[in-house]
Design a protein around this motif. Structure first.
Motif, PDB file in Angstrom:
ATOM      1  N   LEU A  75       2.697  11.177   9.747  1.00 54.70           N
ATOM      2  CA  LEU A  75       3.543  10.410  10.661  1.00 54.70           C
ATOM      3  C   LEU A  75       4.707   9.738   9.956  1.00 54.70           C
ATOM      4  CD1 LEU A  75       0.833   8.744  12.917  1.00 54.70           C
ATOM      5  CD2 LEU A  75       2.286  10.700  13.449  1.00 54.70           C
ATOM      6  N   GLY A  76       4.728   9.788   8.626  1.00 56.61           N
ATOM      7  CA  GLY A  76       5.814   9.170   7.877  1.00 56.61           C
ATOM      8  C   GLY A  76       5.684   7.663   7.767  1.00 56.61           C
ATOM      9  N   VAL A  77       4.502   7.121   7.950  1.00 51.17           N
ATOM     10  CA  VAL A  77       4.294   5.686   7.810  1.00 51.17           C
ATOM     11  C   VAL A  77       4.017   5.404   6.348  1.00 51.17           C
ATOM     12  CG1 VAL A  77       2.829   3.741   8.464  1.00 51.17           C
ATOM     13  CG2 VAL A  77       3.397   5.492  10.136  1.00 51.17           C
ATOM     14  N   GLY A  78       4.807   4.525   5.743  1.00 45.42           N
ATOM     15  CA  GLY A  78       4.603   4.165   4.352  1.00 45.42           C
ATOM     16  C   GLY A  78       5.690   4.682   3.440  1.00 45.42           C
ATOM     17  N   ARG A  79       6.289   5.834   3.739  1.00 45.69           N
ATOM     18  CA  ARG A  79       7.356   6.355   2.886  1.00 45.69           C
ATOM     19  C   ARG A  79       8.657   5.622   3.115  1.00 45.69           C
ATOM     20  NH1 ARG A  79       7.292  12.456   4.195  1.00 45.69           N
ATOM     21  NH2 ARG A  79       6.083  11.708   5.935  1.00 45.69           N
ATOM     22  N   ARG A  80       8.910   5.291   4.338  1.00 39.45           N
ATOM     23  CA  ARG A  80      10.122   4.549   4.692  1.00 39.45           C
ATOM     24  C   ARG A  80       9.696   3.408   5.608  1.00 39.45           C
ATOM     25  NH1 ARG A  80      10.511   9.792   7.073  1.00 39.45           N
ATOM     26  NH2 ARG A  80      10.028   9.677   9.282  1.00 39.45           N
ATOM     27  N   PRO A  81      10.556   2.456   5.821  1.00 38.64           N
ATOM     28  CA  PRO A  81      10.151   1.349   6.690  1.00 38.64           C
ATOM     29  C   PRO A  81       9.706   1.860   8.050  1.00 38.64           C
ATOM     30  CG  PRO A  81      12.238   0.856   5.627  1.00 38.64           C
ATOM     31  CD  PRO A  81      11.892   2.275   5.276  1.00 38.64           C
ATOM     32  N   ALA A  82       8.500   1.533   8.394  1.00 32.59           N
ATOM     33  CA  ALA A  82       7.911   2.046   9.630  1.00 32.59           C
ATOM     34  C   ALA A  82       8.357   1.203  10.813  1.00 32.59           C
ATOM     35  CB  ALA A  82       6.395   2.042   9.533  1.00 32.59           C
ATOM     36  N   PRO A  84       8.124   0.201  14.909  1.00 36.51           N
ATOM     37  CA  PRO A  84       6.953  -0.053  15.739  1.00 36.51           C
ATOM     38  C   PRO A  84       6.435   1.200  16.439  1.00 36.51           C
ATOM     39  CG  PRO A  84       8.927  -1.054  16.682  1.00 36.51           C
ATOM     40  CD  PRO A  84       9.297  -0.521  15.349  1.00 36.51           C
ATOM     41  N   GLY A  85       7.278   2.198  16.647  1.00 37.83           N
ATOM     42  CA  GLY A  85       6.839   3.406  17.334  1.00 37.83           C
ATOM     43  C   GLY A  85       5.829   4.201  16.527  1.00 37.83           C
ATOM     44  N   ARG A  86       6.104   4.370  15.214  1.00 37.79           N
ATOM     45  CA  ARG A  86       5.188   5.142  14.374  1.00 37.79           C
ATOM     46  C   ARG A  86       3.878   4.396  14.151  1.00 37.79           C
ATOM     47  NH1 ARG A  86       9.893   6.716  11.604  1.00 37.79           N
ATOM     48  NH2 ARG A  86       9.594   5.073  10.095  1.00 37.79           N
ATOM     49  N   LEU A  87       3.940   3.081  13.952  1.00 34.25           N
ATOM     50  CA  LEU A  87       2.715   2.314  13.776  1.00 34.25           C
ATOM     51  C   LEU A  87       1.874   2.331  15.043  1.00 34.25           C
ATOM     52  CD1 LEU A  87       3.777  -0.784  11.677  1.00 34.25           C
ATOM     53  CD2 LEU A  87       2.325   1.100  11.001  1.00 34.25           C
ATOM     54  N   ALA A  88       2.519   2.254  16.200  1.00 32.71           N
ATOM     55  CA  ALA A  88       1.773   2.295  17.457  1.00 32.71           C
ATOM     56  C   ALA A  88       1.110   3.659  17.624  1.00 32.71           C
ATOM     57  CB  ALA A  88       2.694   1.997  18.633  1.00 32.71           C
ATOM     58  N   LEU A  89       1.810   4.722  17.288  1.00 29.86           N
ATOM     59  CA  LEU A  89       1.223   6.057  17.383  1.00 29.86           C
ATOM     60  C   LEU A  89       0.030   6.187  16.434  1.00 29.86           C
ATOM     61  CD1 LEU A  89       1.212   8.925  18.465  1.00 29.86           C
ATOM     62  CD2 LEU A  89       2.884   9.509  16.698  1.00 29.86           C
ATOM     63  N   LEU A  90       0.169   5.657  15.230  1.00 33.11           N
ATOM     64  CA  LEU A  90      -0.930   5.692  14.268  1.00 33.11           C
ATOM     65  C   LEU A  90      -2.160   4.983  14.828  1.00 33.11           C
ATOM     66  CD1 LEU A  90      -1.850   6.338  11.326  1.00 33.11           C
ATOM     67  CD2 LEU A  90      -1.020   4.064  10.741  1.00 33.11           C
ATOM     68  N   ASN A  91      -1.974   3.834  15.422  1.00 30.99           N
ATOM     69  CA  ASN A  91      -3.111   3.090  15.973  1.00 30.99           C
ATOM     70  C   ASN A  91      -3.670   3.753  17.224  1.00 30.99           C
ATOM     71  OD1 ASN A  91      -3.147   1.180  13.965  1.00 30.99           O
ATOM     72  ND2 ASN A  91      -1.669  -0.117  14.997  1.00 30.99           N
ATOM     73  N   HIS A  92      -2.830   4.450  17.985  1.00 25.22           N
ATOM     74  CA  HIS A  92      -3.322   5.166  19.159  1.00 25.22           C
ATOM     75  C   HIS A  92      -4.093   6.425  18.756  1.00 25.22           C
ATOM     76  CE1 HIS A  92      -1.823   3.086  22.732  1.00 25.22           C
ATOM     77  NE2 HIS A  92      -0.869   2.646  21.937  1.00 25.22           N
ATOM     78  N   ILE A  93      -4.011   6.826  17.515  1.00 22.53           N
ATOM     79  CA  ILE A  93      -4.842   7.922  17.009  1.00 22.53           C
ATOM     80  C   ILE A  93      -6.089   7.352  16.337  1.00 22.53           C
ATOM     81  CG2 ILE A  93      -4.935   9.833  15.359  1.00 22.53           C
ATOM     82  CD1 ILE A  93      -1.933  10.245  15.919  1.00 22.53           C
ATOM     83  N   ARG A  94      -5.919   6.249  15.614  1.00 26.12           N
ATOM     84  CA  ARG A  94      -7.046   5.653  14.884  1.00 26.12           C
ATOM     85  C   ARG A  94      -8.164   5.177  15.808  1.00 26.12           C
ATOM     86  NH1 ARG A  94      -4.134   1.490  10.790  1.00 26.12           N
ATOM     87  NH2 ARG A  94      -3.762   2.879   9.044  1.00 26.12           N
ATOM     88  N   LEU A 143      -7.477  11.166  25.461  1.00 28.51           N
ATOM     89  CA  LEU A 143      -6.592  11.240  26.629  1.00 28.51           C
ATOM     90  C   LEU A 143      -6.189   9.853  27.113  1.00 28.51           C
ATOM     91  CD1 LEU A 143      -8.140  14.164  28.684  1.00 28.51           C
ATOM     92  CD2 LEU A 143      -5.873  14.081  27.633  1.00 28.51           C
ATOM     93  N   ILE A 144      -7.129   8.920  27.159  1.00 28.03           N
ATOM     94  CA  ILE A 144      -6.818   7.555  27.577  1.00 28.03           C
ATOM     95  C   ILE A 144      -5.842   6.920  26.591  1.00 28.03           C
ATOM     96  CG2 ILE A 144      -7.805   5.238  27.833  1.00 28.03           C
ATOM     97  CD1 ILE A 144     -10.326   6.637  28.966  1.00 28.03           C
ATOM     98  N   SER A 145      -6.070   7.134  25.298  1.00 27.57           N
ATOM     99  CA  SER A 145      -5.172   6.580  24.299  1.00 27.57           C
ATOM    100  C   SER A 145      -3.775   7.190  24.411  1.00 27.57           C
ATOM    101  CB  SER A 145      -5.735   6.826  22.903  1.00 27.57           C
ATOM    102  OG  SER A 145      -4.921   6.238  21.934  1.00 27.57           O
ATOM    103  N   ARG A 152       3.347   2.889  27.241  1.00 26.89           N
ATOM    104  CA  ARG A 152       3.942   1.824  26.447  1.00 26.89           C
ATOM    105  C   ARG A 152       5.235   2.254  25.775  1.00 26.89           C
ATOM    106  NH1 ARG A 152      -0.463  -0.402  22.559  1.00 26.89           N
ATOM    107  NH2 ARG A 152       0.748  -2.309  22.589  1.00 26.89           N
ATOM    108  N   ARG A 153       5.375   3.520  25.447  1.00 28.98           N
ATOM    109  CA  ARG A 153       6.523   3.987  24.670  1.00 28.98           C
ATOM    110  C   ARG A 153       7.869   3.814  25.376  1.00 28.98           C
ATOM    111  NH1 ARG A 153       7.951   6.565  20.185  1.00 28.98           N
ATOM    112  NH2 ARG A 153       9.502   8.216  20.274  1.00 28.98           N
ATOM    113  N   PRO A 154       8.035   4.147  26.656  1.00 26.57           N
ATOM    114  CA  PRO A 154       9.357   4.000  27.269  1.00 26.57           C
ATOM    115  C   PRO A 154       9.875   2.562  27.251  1.00 26.57           C
ATOM    116  CG  PRO A 154       7.982   5.368  28.644  1.00 26.57           C
ATOM    117  CD  PRO A 154       7.119   4.816  27.568  1.00 26.57           C
ATOM    118  N   ARG A 155       9.004   1.601  27.375  1.00 28.21           N
ATOM    119  CA  ARG A 155       9.459   0.207  27.332  1.00 28.21           C
ATOM    120  C   ARG A 155      10.027  -0.142  25.976  1.00 28.21           C
ATOM    121  NH1 ARG A 155       4.533  -3.229  29.302  1.00 28.21           N
ATOM    122  NH2 ARG A 155       3.456  -1.513  28.351  1.00 28.21           N
ATOM    123  N   ARG A 156       9.464   0.418  24.933  1.00 30.09           N
ATOM    124  CA  ARG A 156       9.910   0.089  23.597  1.00 30.09           C
ATOM    125  C   ARG A 156      11.241   0.762  23.259  1.00 30.09           C
ATOM    126  NH1 ARG A 156       5.464   1.682  20.442  1.00 30.09           N
ATOM    127  NH2 ARG A 156       4.410   0.318  21.824  1.00 30.09           N
TER     128      ARG A 156
END
Length: 167
Positions: A75-82, A84-94, A143-145, A152-156
């Motif tokens: 997802l590219g989290v950690g290589r460059r400043p993350a 909120p979209g990438r962090l939210a996606l990461l948590n929606h998978i975790r 599916l729920i996640s 949540r994504r369109p609002r952001r």
């Protein structure tokens, strides 16, 4: 004389509530250990607990840490400043992966077919649908996640509204 709570924080490192909760946990643990000590199966329970700790720390933790690192890299989290979209996606998978993994561990003996005769004698039911039910629950969690992430994504991504002009 200095403030006693300030001295406690300086010496202990946390506030008095933290100390009280920790002491309560120790008291509860001691009570449980005392209750279990008289049981005939106390040795087996202790062996199971030590085995679970070792299995988690030496087997499971490296596996899910490596999977999380691979997911973060994909997802590219950690290589460059993350953002909120990438962090939210990461948590929606975790979160659904954690739920599916915990359910898998709880029902692993049934999924592997261990204790079928005991289960059948106790419930008069078969265990065959366990794997399909676990797969269905896992799919539902993801599916729920995904639906929550899509909501949540369109609002952001909307640009901020300009302030109303004053007349």
């Amino acid at each position: 004389m200095a403030d006693p709570i300030g001295r406690l924080r300086a010496g202990y490192g946390a506030g008095p509530r933290h100390l009280l909760v920790l002491l309560g946990c120790f008291v509860l643990t001691g009570w449980v250990a005392q209750r279990i000590a008289g049981e005939a199966t106390a040795g087996r329970m202790l062996l199971w607990f030590v085995g679970a700790v070792i299995a988690h720390d030496l087997v499971l933790f490296p596996i899910y840490a490596a999977l999380d690192r691979a997911l973060r890299g994909a997802l590219g989290v950690g290589r460059r400043p993350a953002g909120p979209g990438r962090l939210a996606l990461l948590n929606h998978i975790r979160v659904p992966a954690l739920g599916a993994g915990l359910l898998f561990l709880v029902y692993l003996p049934g999924l592997l077919g261990w204790g079928d005769e005991t289960y059948r004698a106790a419930t008069a039911q078969q265990r065959e649908p366990l794997l399909t039910r676990w797969l269905a629950i896992t799919a539902a969690l993801f599916l729920i996640s995904a639906a929550l992430y899509a909501l949540r994504r369109p609002r952001r991504l909307r640009p901020p509204r300009p302030p109303n002009p004053t007349p």
